[in-house]
Design a protein around this motif. Sequence first.
Motif, PDB file in Angstrom:
ATOM      1  N   THR A   1     -13.164 -10.009  54.554  1.00  0.00           N
ATOM      2  CA  THR A   1     -13.779 -10.965  53.539  1.00  0.00           C
ATOM      3  C   THR A   1     -13.921 -10.166  52.394  1.00  0.00           C
ATOM      4  OG1 THR A   1     -14.900 -12.258  55.470  1.00  0.00           O
ATOM      5  CG2 THR A   1     -15.458 -12.468  53.180  1.00  0.00           C
TER       6      THR A   1
ATOM      7  N   THR B   1     -15.395  -6.702  53.790  1.00  0.00           N
ATOM      8  CA  THR B   1     -15.988  -6.489  54.891  1.00  0.00           C
ATOM      9  C   THR B   1     -15.262  -6.901  56.028  1.00  0.00           C
ATOM     10  OG1 THR B   1     -17.058  -8.796  54.643  1.00  0.00           O
ATOM     11  CG2 THR B   1     -18.243  -6.839  53.867  1.00  0.00           C
TER      12      THR B   1
ATOM     13  N   SER C   1      -9.886 -14.157  51.677  1.00  0.00           N
ATOM     14  CA  SER C   1     -10.052 -13.965  53.059  1.00  0.00           C
ATOM     15  C   SER C   1      -8.838 -14.030  54.014  1.00  0.00           C
ATOM     16  CB  SER C   1     -11.450 -14.657  53.538  1.00  0.00           C
ATOM     17  OG  SER C   1     -10.952 -16.051  53.436  1.00  0.00           O
TER      18      SER C   1
ATOM     19  N   LYS D   1     -15.307  -9.066  48.550  1.00  0.00           N
ATOM     20  CA  LYS D   1     -16.503  -9.010  48.200  1.00  0.00           C
ATOM     21  C   LYS D   1     -17.034 -10.233  47.286  1.00  0.00           C
ATOM     22  CE  LYS D   1     -17.230  -4.069  48.311  1.00  0.00           C
ATOM     23  NZ  LYS D   1     -16.053  -3.926  49.240  1.00  0.00           N
TER      24      LYS D   1
ATOM     25  N   ARG E   1     -11.473  -1.494  53.987  1.00  0.00           N
ATOM     26  CA  ARG E   1     -12.993  -1.370  53.828  1.00  0.00           C
ATOM     27  C   ARG E   1     -13.546  -1.238  52.813  1.00  0.00           C
ATOM     28  NH1 ARG E   1     -14.873  -1.262  58.990  1.00  0.00           N
ATOM     29  NH2 ARG E   1     -13.349  -0.699  60.677  1.00  0.00           N
TER      30      ARG E   1
END
Length: 290
Positions: free
Chosen positions: A62, A47, A101, A64, A43
């Motif tokens: 995903t 996200t 990602s 930042k 985290r």
Amino acid sequence: MSLPLEAVRRLLPLLPRSTESALSLHQAIRSRKGEAPVTDAVRRVATVAERSVEGFRVVTLTPKRPSGAHLIYTHGGCYTFPLRGLHWGLLARIVAAARVSVDVPLYGLAPEHTATDAYRLLDAVYDAATAEHPRVFLGGDSAGGGLALGQAQRYRDTGRPLPRGLVLIAPWLDVTLPPAQIAEVAALDPLLAPDGLREAGRLWAGDLDVRDPLVSPLHGDLGGLPPTLVVQGDHDLLHPDAVELARRMHAAGSPVELRVTRGGFHVFPAVGALPESRLAVRRIAAALRG
């Protein structure tokens, strides 16, 4: 071999081996728990979102500042055990290093589910990813590495767009584990034992032959595949198959890079404190950026 790697390697034989025998594997399956929750380390760098695909959870990470590359990562656990905290830690480091990602499909486990069920899920995840992302990679560790290679073969054969590349970490490529090929390294591996693994492979195959490429992709066609990075330790029961994969891919004209770490145990990159693990993650990130 670094001193930290040597220290960890000496401690590993103290852990129980669920793959010691078919009996110990079934005992471990009966007492298994669910997937480890997403960790704070993940985290901090990404996200986290979840969705359901074909009735299974898919977790998407995903970063930042995404690079545009996307990785579908299938976790290891000899097809019978769920994703663990070490997997999340490894993924957090990969996301941070490559700004990629990631989709993490939590596929159904044997004996309740089989390879056939997994590919139904993975096909749907892959089709969605290639529709959304310009650069899609496949990757995984151990059993998940086998699934990643099996997917690439399947998508080549079904006319889907090929992934940009493969990242295979100590992949399990032949669930039959021929005794003559693994006899020498079996005595060196502190984590895996062949009898329980073969039973796991039999459960995972279901109605398929254990040598079917969907179950044991080393027996499939290795031509026409995208660039592949294989990260492997030489104190790993699966080391001989990684070497054989590189040999066969090279012979078939598929680009492959095999990186073997001396003294490396099974999926050693998951232990983030090791210098060898940090180097492996840098190599993985370079492959995902390339």
